[in-house]
Design a protein around this motif. Structure first.
Motif, short mmCIF file in Angstrom:
data_model
loop_
_atom_site.label_atom_id
_atom_site.label_comp_id
_atom_site.label_asym_id
_atom_site.label_seq_id
_atom_site.Cartn_x
_atom_site.Cartn_y
_atom_site.Cartn_z
N ALA A 1 0.83 -1.21 0.00
CA ALA A 1 0.00 0.00 0.00
C ALA A 1 0.86 1.26 0.00
O ALA A 1 0.57 2.23 -0.71
N ALA A 2 1.92 1.25 0.80
CA ALA A 2 2.80 2.42 0.88
C ALA A 2 3.49 2.68 -0.45
O ALA A 2 3.60 3.83 -0.89
N LEU A 3 3.95 1.62 -1.13
CA LEU A 3 4.62 1.79 -2.41
C LEU A 3 3.67 2.33 -3.47
O LEU A 3 4.05 3.16 -4.30
N ARG A 4 2.42 1.87 -3.44
CA ARG A 4 1.45 2.40 -4.41
C ARG A 4 1.19 3.88 -4.17
O ARG A 4 1.05 4.67 -5.12
N LEU A 5 1.11 4.27 -2.92
CA LEU A 5 0.89 5.67 -2.59
C LEU A 5 2.07 6.52 -3.06
O LEU A 5 1.90 7.57 -3.69
N LEU A 6 3.30 6.06 -2.76
CA LEU A 6 4.49 6.80 -3.16
C LEU A 6 4.63 6.85 -4.68
O LEU A 6 5.00 7.87 -5.25
N ARG A 7 4.33 5.73 -5.33
CA ARG A 7 4.41 5.70 -6.80
C ARG A 7 3.40 6.66 -7.42
O ARG A 7 3.69 7.33 -8.41
N ALA A 8 2.20 6.74 -6.84
CA ALA A 8 1.18 7.66 -7.36
C ALA A 8 1.66 9.10 -7.26
O ALA A 8 1.41 9.91 -8.16
N GLN A 9 2.37 9.42 -6.20
CA GLN A 9 2.89 10.78 -6.04
C GLN A 9 3.97 11.08 -7.07
O GLN A 9 4.10 12.22 -7.53
N VAL A 10 4.73 10.05 -7.47
CA VAL A 10 5.75 10.23 -8.51
C VAL A 10 5.08 10.43 -9.86
O VAL A 10 5.51 11.27 -10.67
N ALA A 11 4.04 9.66 -10.12
CA ALA A 11 3.43 9.65 -11.45
C ALA A 11 2.60 10.90 -11.76
O ALA A 11 2.34 11.19 -12.93
N GLU A 12 2.24 11.64 -10.73
CA GLU A 12 1.30 12.74 -10.98
C GLU A 12 1.96 14.02 -11.47
O GLU A 12 1.27 14.94 -11.94
N ARG A 13 3.31 14.11 -11.40
CA ARG A 13 4.01 15.32 -11.83
C ARG A 13 5.26 14.93 -12.60
O ARG A 13 5.76 13.81 -12.46
N PRO A 14 5.83 15.84 -13.42
CA PRO A 14 7.10 15.55 -14.08
C PRO A 14 8.16 15.14 -13.05
O PRO A 14 8.30 15.78 -12.00
N VAL A 15 8.89 14.09 -13.35
CA VAL A 15 9.82 13.51 -12.38
C VAL A 15 10.88 14.51 -11.93
O VAL A 15 11.20 14.60 -10.73
N LEU A 16 11.44 15.28 -12.85
CA LEU A 16 12.53 16.18 -12.48
C LEU A 16 12.04 17.33 -11.59
O LEU A 16 12.84 17.93 -10.87
N ALA A 17 10.74 17.61 -11.63
CA ALA A 17 10.18 18.64 -10.75
C ALA A 17 9.63 18.03 -9.46
O ALA A 17 9.10 18.76 -8.63
N ASN A 18 9.78 16.75 -9.32
CA ASN A 18 9.20 16.03 -8.18
C ASN A 18 10.25 15.04 -7.64
O ASN A 18 9.92 13.91 -7.29
N TRP A 19 11.49 15.50 -7.59
CA TRP A 19 12.63 14.62 -7.34
C TRP A 19 12.57 13.97 -5.96
O TRP A 19 12.89 12.79 -5.81
N GLN A 20 12.18 14.70 -4.95
CA GLN A 20 12.15 14.13 -3.60
C GLN A 20 11.13 13.00 -3.50
O GLN A 20 11.36 11.99 -2.84
N ALA A 21 9.98 13.16 -4.18
CA ALA A 21 8.99 12.09 -4.18
C ALA A 21 9.55 10.83 -4.83
O ALA A 21 9.30 9.71 -4.37
N LEU A 22 10.34 11.01 -5.89
CA LEU A 22 10.98 9.86 -6.54
C LEU A 22 11.95 9.18 -5.60
O LEU A 22 11.96 7.94 -5.47
N LEU A 23 12.77 9.95 -4.91
CA LEU A 23 13.74 9.37 -3.98
C LEU A 23 13.03 8.63 -2.84
O LEU A 23 13.47 7.56 -2.42
N ASP A 24 11.95 9.20 -2.34
CA ASP A 24 11.18 8.54 -1.27
C ASP A 24 10.67 7.18 -1.75
O ASP A 24 10.72 6.18 -1.01
N TYR A 25 10.16 7.15 -2.97
CA TYR A 25 9.63 5.91 -3.54
C TYR A 25 10.74 4.87 -3.71
O TYR A 25 10.59 3.70 -3.31
N LEU A 26 11.87 5.30 -4.27
CA LEU A 26 12.97 4.36 -4.52
C LEU A 26 13.56 3.83 -3.22
O LEU A 26 13.88 2.64 -3.11
N ARG A 27 13.72 4.69 -2.25
CA ARG A 27 14.29 4.24 -0.98
C ARG A 27 13.35 3.27 -0.27
O ARG A 27 13.79 2.26 0.30
#
Length: 241
Positions: free
Chosen positions: A105-131
Motif C-alpha cells: 500500500a505504501a509503495l502504491r501511494l508513493l508511486r502515485a505521487q511520482v506519477a502525478e508530476r514531471p519527475v525532475l520537478a518532483n525529485w524528492q517524491a521519486l527518492l522517497d519511492y525508490l528508498r
C-alpha cells in the motif's frame, strides 16, 4: 510457502485451555492510533496489531518483537522477502501477508505521487519511492525509469537482479527497451545491499556508456541513482555524467 497451522486463528497455542483475551489491549492500541496518529504507536505495537488481524487469538507482542529483532527493525521487516518472513517460527501465509500488505500500500501511494508530476520537478517524491522500495533489498537490483518528452514516468522496469554485490547491466538491452515505449529519457537506478550508496568505478563506466549510446538515438540519461540503507547517491549531482 506452506501454511503454518499456528497461523490459523481458530487454533489456540499448544497447551492452552482457552485463547487469551487481548481485546482490551488491542482496543487501547486502536484508540491511541486514532487519537494520536501513526507516531502514537511504537514499532513493535504496529507490527503486533498487524499480526493480531491475522491471528487474533494469540498474544502477538512477543512475535512482533522477535520479528523486528530478526530483520533489523521495521523497515527491514516490511521490505523482507515474503518467503524469509514465512520461515520465521510462528509465521505462516496469513500472518506474512499481514506484514507485506502495508508495504504494498505504501509503495502504491508513493508511486502515485511520482506519477502525478514531471519527475525532475518532483525529485524528492521519486527518492522517497525508490528508498522505500529498494534500500533494504539483500540482493542488487537494477531498474530503469522511462520518461516521455514531458518527463512524466511511463514505465518503471526491473532490468536485472543478481548477487549481494552485483547485477549485470547490458548497454544494448537498456537502449533497446527504451526504444520500445518511445522513451525520451531514462533514469538508471540500482541498490547497494551493503548500505553504502557510493558509486563504484563500474557504476560510473556503465552510466557513461549508456549515456553515450542513448545520445545517438536522442534518448537522454538524466541520472543514475544508487540507493542504500545509508542514503542515496546521484551521479548527475556528483558531476560523474
Amino acid at each position: 510457502m506452506a501454511e503454518d497451522p499456528r497461523d490459523d486463528s481458530t487454533t489456540p497455542l499448544e497447551g492452552d485451555t482457552s485463547p487469551p483475551d487481548n481485546s482490551g489491549h488491542r482496543g487501547r492500541l486502536r484508540k491511541r492510533l486514532f487519537e494520536g496518529g501513526p507516531d502514537a504507536l511504537l514499532d513493535h505495537e504496529l507490527v503486533e496489531y498487524l499480526l493480531a488481524l491475522a491471528i487474533p487469538r494469540r498474544d502477538t507482542k512477543p512475535l512482533a518483537k522477535a520479528l523486528l529483532l530478526e530483520f533489523g527493525g521495521i523497515a527491514g521487516l516490511f521490505t523482507a522477502d515474503a518467503e524469509a518472513i514465512a520461515r520465521f517460527p510462528g509465521m505462516g501465509e496469513i500472518s506474512t501477508a499481514a506484514i507485506k500488505v502495508p508495504q504494498a500500500a505504501a509503495l502504491r501511494l508513493l508511486r502515485a505521487q511520482v506519477a502525478e508530476r514531471p519527475v525532475l520537478a518532483n525529485w524528492q517524491a521519486l527518492l522517497d519511492y525508490l528508498r522505500a522500495d529498494m534500500a533494504h533489498h539483500t540482493i542488487e537490483r537494477v531498474r530503469v525509469l522511462h520518461l516521455n518528452s514531458k518527463n512524466m514516468l511511463i514505465r518503471d522496469e526491473l532490468m536485472n537482479e543478481g548477487s549481494i554485490d552485483e547485477a549485470p547491466v547490458y548497454v544494448r538491452e537498456v537502449i533497446r527497451r527504451a526504444i520500445d515505449p518511445g522513451s525520451a529519457a531514462i533514469i538508471l537506478v540500482h541498490n547497494h545491499p551493503s548500505g553504502d550508496p557510493s558509486p563504484s568505478r563500474a557504476d560510473i563506466e556503465i552510466t557513461r556508456a549508456v549515456a553515450e549510446a542513448g545520445k545517438r538515438l536522442n534518448i537522454v540519461v538524466h541520472d543514475h541513482v544508487i540507493i542504500g540503507a545509508e542514503g542515496h547517491t546521484s551521479l548527475r549531482a556528483k558531476g560523474l555524467i
